[in-house]
Design an enzyme around this catalytic site. Structure first.
Site, PDB file in Angstrom:
ATOM      1  N   GLY A   1       3.880  35.251  -6.700  1.00 45.21           N
ATOM      2  CA  GLY A   1       4.369  35.083  -8.062  1.00 45.21           C
ATOM      3  C   GLY A   1       5.853  35.354  -8.115  1.00 45.21           C
ATOM      4  N   PRO A   2       6.460  35.238  -9.287  1.00 47.71           N
ATOM      5  CA  PRO A   2       7.908  35.453  -9.411  1.00 47.71           C
ATOM      6  C   PRO A   2       8.288  36.876  -9.033  1.00 47.71           C
ATOM      7  CG  PRO A   2       7.000  34.397 -11.381  1.00 47.71           C
ATOM      8  CD  PRO A   2       5.844  34.839 -10.564  1.00 47.71           C
ATOM      9  N   PRO A   3       9.545  37.097  -8.672  1.00 43.75           N
ATOM     10  CA  PRO A   3       9.988  38.463  -8.344  1.00 43.75           C
ATOM     11  C   PRO A   3       9.842  39.389  -9.549  1.00 43.75           C
ATOM     12  CG  PRO A   3      11.605  36.837  -7.601  1.00 43.75           C
ATOM     13  CD  PRO A   3      10.622  36.107  -8.448  1.00 43.75           C
ATOM     14  N   GLY A   4       9.441  40.625  -9.284  1.00 39.55           N
ATOM     15  CA  GLY A   4       9.366  41.630 -10.317  1.00 39.55           C
ATOM     16  C   GLY A   4       8.078  41.658 -11.100  1.00 39.55           C
ATOM     17  N   THR A   5       7.063  40.885 -10.689  1.00 41.56           N
ATOM     18  CA  THR A   5       5.814  40.835 -11.448  1.00 41.56           C
ATOM     19  C   THR A   5       4.813  41.893 -11.010  1.00 41.56           C
ATOM     20  OG1 THR A   5       5.121  39.059  -9.939  1.00 41.56           O
ATOM     21  CG2 THR A   5       5.990  38.406 -12.080  1.00 41.56           C
TER      22      THR A   5
ATOM     23  N   HIS B   1      24.582  26.631 -32.726  1.00 41.86           N
ATOM     24  CA  HIS B   1      23.280  26.816 -32.078  1.00 41.86           C
ATOM     25  C   HIS B   1      22.232  27.256 -33.091  1.00 41.86           C
ATOM     26  CE1 HIS B   1      24.499  26.119 -28.014  1.00 41.86           C
ATOM     27  NE2 HIS B   1      25.327  27.148 -27.955  1.00 41.86           N
TER      28      HIS B   1
ATOM     29  N   ASP C   1      25.615  25.509 -21.565  1.00 40.24           N
ATOM     30  CA  ASP C   1      24.727  24.734 -22.434  1.00 40.24           C
ATOM     31  C   ASP C   1      24.548  23.314 -21.899  1.00 40.24           C
ATOM     32  OD1 ASP C   1      24.647  26.944 -24.104  1.00 40.24           O
ATOM     33  OD2 ASP C   1      26.349  26.252 -25.297  1.00 40.24           O
TER      34      ASP C   1
ATOM     35  N   HIS D   1      30.676  28.200 -32.567  1.00 41.58           N
ATOM     36  CA  HIS D   1      29.812  27.757 -31.462  1.00 41.58           C
ATOM     37  C   HIS D   1      28.410  28.354 -31.623  1.00 41.58           C
ATOM     38  CE1 HIS D   1      29.127  26.499 -27.194  1.00 41.58           C
ATOM     39  NE2 HIS D   1      28.235  27.478 -27.262  1.00 41.58           N
ATOM     40  N   GLU D   2      28.334  29.683 -31.777  1.00 39.69           N
ATOM     41  CA  GLU D   2      27.030  30.329 -31.910  1.00 39.69           C
ATOM     42  C   GLU D   2      26.369  29.941 -33.230  1.00 39.69           C
ATOM     43  OE1 GLU D   2      25.829  31.639 -29.387  1.00 39.69           O
ATOM     44  OE2 GLU D   2      27.699  31.730 -28.235  1.00 39.69           O
TER      45      GLU D   2
END
Length: 671
Positions: A208-212, A434, A506, A430-431
């Site tokens: 699985g993904p790292p840190g799971t 979004h 982005d 900009h934010e």
């Protein structure tokens, strides 16, 4: 003598021994009762007849005298003489003795060499060479006390004295715990399974993904098993010497079989179990020999039971197929990112024993952290505790936990970064772009927070969080995500009439999403449900480097056009929304410039005039529009609920039997 401690700093040891021997030699050979004088002084005292006795040390070219009268409170002196002068001094002393002016006479001594010094001079080069050789051997083996034991296993045996981690310390991985619990029961009570002919699994692969929590689960198995548990890393097998890795594999399994039933845990098994023959320039002979030996030990000609291998990796795609087959790794358990309930459990585990304020609600923190792994959540709790201690507080507050989430996601706040008002305004627009586009689109996640404070590498960010965990994404949702990503750049163009470099990330994300929509997900009306390319960009997987592109130049041009069309369509949609609600955008920017950070409640208050657009199906089928009166395909539960005994149409189930296929999704209801 502990060789590990001795070889830790051999040069320091050698230097210390040499200094001690030289000091001892000087102490033994010297005479601290004699005061040093010039040679002329000693010669004048001999000529004056003021010498009671004398000693000529021939080898050291040194003369020592004792005077009849004290001079300056001293009566013992010594001086050195040059080569050839000793004969003259001897003649003078003999003349004084013949004249009766040397009461106790004189003598000549030839000192013998100190035994230890001679031994040091003789054997020091040999000792230095041996120590340097041992030091090099230790460095090549990564240190340790196993010098010259190249083929011995370096696995650590987990004993009863080791602090235990149990399944109670693991949350968010219920399926994996269930699988490993069964292995524990098999080791402790094998008769229960053998009575019905069940065989013990030989291997369990956790991926699985790292840190799971893969390694954490292995520690829990070690704490729960009650049998010998050998832990080793995949990188501990392969060394620069040929055959060392295979020898260590043999020794590891011999130790485990001698103490069977036992468990072997190999962390990061991809270091040794990588696909054979893969890579630019061919394979790695030593690693492949080690893998071959591991394959034989797991399921070879002469195999004894009682040993279970548990391995962990976050790259199962690069493992050798022979390693993954049943009979070696009978079970392959996915340790994925936890869902909402799993995150709640993980937060409770890591929050155990920590002083939380009354306003802390870990369930809210769990909803705020979709996509976080167990390691991320542990880091959130730890960061909150560190921030609390740094502020000299006694209780961890909700605001501190919110700040720790921001630190984990975007990095610490960079208060030292000073920006001009113009740049702040650009970042705010900009934010704001979004956030406004995300709020106006029906398939976007709700806006949770907007800030123009710099964190990590980001000059500002807009945080959107889903209301619930999602495992599938529709075409409409991905189109809305593209529009939201391009909302920041579009706002810059609308207000300042030119874009800035702030939209680089982005654009990168939007391009990646659009290309995957076309080449992987079959969401292009012009190209249809086809996959283009191998989808594997890892250079070291050499088995894929020689493959030709599976589509023509014309298709490649069409892919580029489709990607551009998706991005331009999202850009136009964002432009239309921002133009329509330009006054709301300006109000949002004014609030951001004043407060710098806006919460969800503040954002909703500003966005009150915005009317969320209606949800519409964005997929018309390849050139044919779905009739609006066609009902959706029913699920088995819905069919059973009708009570009319209607059967499902043939071919509506996928190969996995888990999901039903919708040829054309029905229009979605408004949120």
């Amino acid at each position: 003598m502990d060789l590990k401690r001795f070889t830790r700093g051999p040069l320091l040891w050698i230097l210390g021994i040499v200094v001690l021997l030289l000091l001892a030699s000087t102490f033994w050979s010297g005479n601290s009762n004699y005061a040093q004088k010039d040679t002329s002084f000693v010669v004048s005292q001999i000529e004056k007849g003021n010498v009671d006795n004398a000693v000529i040390v021939d080898k050291d070219q040194r003369i020592e005298i004792k005077t009849l009268t004290k001079i300056g409170g001293e009566d013992r002196f010594y001086a050195s003489w040059v080569q050839g002068q000793g004969v003259e001094l001897q003649k003078q002393l003999q003349a004084q003795a013949d004249a009766g002016k040397l009461p106790n006479g004189y003598k000549v001594t030839v000192p013998t060499e100190n035994f230890l010094v001679g031994l040091l001079v003789s054997f020091l080069p040999i000792v230095v060479i041996v120590l340097i050789f041992l030091f090099i051997m230790n460095q090549m083996q990564g240190g340790g006390s196993r010098v010259m034991n190249f083929g011995k296993s370096r696995a650590k045996l987990i004993t009863k004295d080791t602090p235990k981690t149990t399944f109670a310390d693991v949350a968010g991985a219920d399926e994996a715990i269930e699988e490993l619990q069964e292995i524990k029961e098999f080791l402790q009570a094998p008769a229960k399974f053998q009575a019905i002919g069940a065989k013990i699994p030989k291997g369990v692969l956790l991926y699985g993904p790292p840190g799971t929590g893969k390694t954490l689960l292995a520690r829990a198995v070690a704490g729960e098993a009650g049998v010998p548990f050998y832990s080793i890393s995949g990188s501990d097998f392969v060394e620069m010497f040929v055959g060392v890795g295979a020898s260590r594999v043999r020794d590891l399994f011999e130790q485990a079989k001698a103490n069977a039933p036992a468990i072997i845990f190999i962390d990061e098994i991809d270091a040794v179990g990588r696909h054979r023959g893969a890579g630019l320039g061919g394979g790695h002979d030593e690693r492949e020999q080690t893998l071959n030996q591991l394959l034989v030990e797991m399921d070879g000609f002469d195999v004894k039971g009682g040993v279970i291998l548990i391995a962990a990796t976050n790259r199962p795609d690069i493992l050798d197929p022979a390693l993954l087959r049943p009979g070696r790794f009978d079970r392959q358990v996915v340790i994925d990112r936890p869902d909402l309930e799993g995150r709640k459990g993980i937060l409770r585990v890591h929050g155990r024993g920590k002083p939380f304020a009354q306003d802390v609600d870990l369930d809210v923190i769990a909803r705020r952290t979709p996509g976080f792994t167990g390691a991320d959540l542990a880091n959130v709790i730890n960061e909150a505790a560190l921030l609390t201690a740094r502020q000299d507080q006694k209780l961890i507050s909700m605001n501190t936990l919110e700040e720790s989430i921001d630190r984990v996601m975007a990095g610490p706040e960079r208060k030292s970064r000073v920006m001009s008002d113009q740049e702040k305004k650009i970042i705010a627009y900009h934010e704001g772009g979004h956030a406004l586009v995300a709020h106006a689109l029906p398939n976007s996640d709700p806006v949770h927070k907007i800030t123009i404070l710099s964190r990590g590498r980001a000059l500002g960010y807009t945080m959107t969080l889903p209301m619930e965990d999602k495992f599938l994404a529709t075409r409409s949702e991905m189109n809305d995500q593209l529009a939201m990503l391009l909302g920041g750049r579009t706002a810059e163009e609308l207000v300042f009439h030119e874009p800035t470099t702030g939209a680089a990330n982005d654009i990168e994300k939007a391009t990646s999403i659009a290309r995957r929509m076309v080449t992987e997900y079959g969401m292009s009306e012009h190209l249809g449900a086809r996959k283009f390319g191998t989808g594997n960009s890892e250079v070291f997987l050499g088995r894929d480097m020689g493959h030709e592109r599976d589509y023509s130049e014309k298709i490649a041009s069409t892919i580029d056009e489709e990607v551009r069309r998706l991005i331009e369509s999202a850009h136009d949609q964002a432009w239309e929304i921002l133009v329509q609600y330009r006054d709301v955008l300006d109000n949002l920017v004014l609030e951001l410039m004043e407060k710098e950070t806006l919460s969800r409640e503040q954002v909703l208050q500003i966005f009150a005039p915005i009317v969320v657009r209606e949800k519409r199906p964005s997929y018309s089928g390849y050139g044919k529009r779905l009739p609006s009166d066609r009902p959706p395909i029913l699920t088995p539960k819905e069919v059973a609920g009708n009570g009319n005994g209607a059967a499902l149409p043939a071919g509506n189930q996928t190969g996995s039997g888990a999901l039903l296929r919708h040829d054309h999704p029905a229009p979605q209801d408004e949120a």
